[in-house]
Write an enzyme that holds these catalytic residues in place. Structure first.
Site, PDB file in Angstrom:
ATOM      1  CG  HIS A  33      -1.862  -1.040   1.432  1.00 11.12           C
ATOM      2  ND1 HIS A  33      -1.785  -1.961   2.450  1.00 11.12           N
ATOM      3  CD2 HIS A  33      -2.967  -1.357   0.711  1.00 11.12           C
ATOM      4  CE1 HIS A  33      -2.811  -2.793   2.368  1.00 11.12           C
ATOM      5  NE2 HIS A  33      -3.532  -2.460   1.320  1.00 11.12           N
ATOM      6  CD  GLN A  57     -14.085  -5.517  -1.187  1.00  7.55           C
ATOM      7  OE1 GLN A  57     -14.310  -4.354  -1.459  1.00  7.55           O
ATOM      8  NE2 GLN A  57     -12.891  -6.055  -1.367  1.00  7.55           N
ATOM      9  CE  LYS A 145      -2.087 -10.889  -2.555  1.00  8.47           C
ATOM     10  NZ  LYS A 145      -3.499 -10.560  -2.303  1.00  8.47           N
TER      11      LYS A 145
END
Ligand code: PAF
Length: 278
Positions: A33, A57, A145
């Site tokens: 991040h 989600q 990723k």
């Protein structure tokens, strides 16, 4: 650093800045991040970050309630990075009573993570759409990723004519190759050692491809064989797919391949990928 919890206040403060680079996160920040935030700041002058564990989600059986959270530590890291705008809404701020809209990309649920986690990408697309509307960034930054997430977000932005430029940055890895992820914190020391098998499987396929193997089946088989060496690893899928459509490839062609896998180590579900040029 402006730490803001409401949409109204965020819009007001954001108005004082011109170009903004935005990194959406679910918190429990790691170097992956932070490197996105540095890039955002370098390229846009101002960095904005959201920290929001998005309930829509996660499926009911997934890890929403136990997803790792440490806001104090996250805010300390963001202050060190010099991030100007931090948006930390409560669930009720993002999904107030009466909320009733979803962004749906039906094709996303047919392959890879979408097939394994139905409705996950509708939750991702909806929250990213809302965040882009709130933050109004010049550019938004995502890690490679979560490969399918980057494909979904790019398609949404294109389809809905959203003005933000989407930037995808390489996966940041630990010294043994394990892709950085907030979920790595769930691993016991034994499982953490076993988790390096994911990168070993991916690099085995990468090397085989470099040595001339173009058959999808051969490459998938090579990954499965490496994973079989690790008793703690339970593969969910191994994939050699077209990088744009994410459909499985019989043969790697001129567009190259997205080589990816999802593996359970204990109860922890890990994903990783390599994007290979032709
Ligand atoms: O990649 C993530 O952390 C999340 O999916 C995102 C993009 C912040 C949306 O909740």
């Amino acid at each position: 650093m402006n730490v803001i919890t409401t949409v109204k206040d965020f819009r007001q403060t954001r108005a004082g800045f011109d170009r903004v680079g935005f990194v959406p996160t679910m918190g429990y920040l790691h170097e992956g991040h932070l490197s996105l935030m540095r890039q955002a700041r370098r390229e846009c002058g101002t960095a904005a970050v959201s920290i929001f564990v998005n309930p829509t989600q996660f499926a009911p059986h997934e890890d929403f309630t136990r997803y790792p959270r440490d806001l104090e530590r996250d805010l300390r890291l963001l202050a060190v990075e010099g991030v100007e705008l931090v948006f930390v809404p409560e669930v009720g701020e993002m999904y107030p009573e009466g909320f009733g809209t979803a962004v749906v990309l039906p094709a996303a649920d047919e392959v890879l993570e979408g097939a394994a986690r139905p409705d996950h990408f509708s939750g991702v697309a909806t929250v990213v759409c809302k965040l882009l509307n709130i933050v109004q960034p010049t550019r938004a930054y995502f890690g490679q990723k979560d490969a399918q997430q980057t494909v979904v977000v790019r398609q949404m932005v294109r389809d809905l004519n959203m003005p933000t430029q989407i930037v995808v940055a390489p996966t940041v890895r630990e010294a043994d190759g394990l892709a950085m992820s907030s979920r790595n914190s769930y691993l016991t020391p034994k499982q953490r050692a076993a988790a390096q098998i994911l990168y070993r499987a991916l690099t085995a396929a990468q090397e085989l491809l470099a040595s001339g193997e173009r058959h999808g089946d051969g490459l998938r088989q090579a990954m499965s064989e490496v994973l079989a060496d690790e008793p703690l690893a339970r593969p969910e899928y191994v994939s050699v797919a077209d990088p744009l459509t994410l459909r499985e490839l019989a043969e790697v062609g001129p567009r190259g391949a997205l080589i990816s896998l999802a593996v359970r180590v204990g109860v922890v579900r890990l994903i990783d990928n390599l994007l290979i040029d032709a």
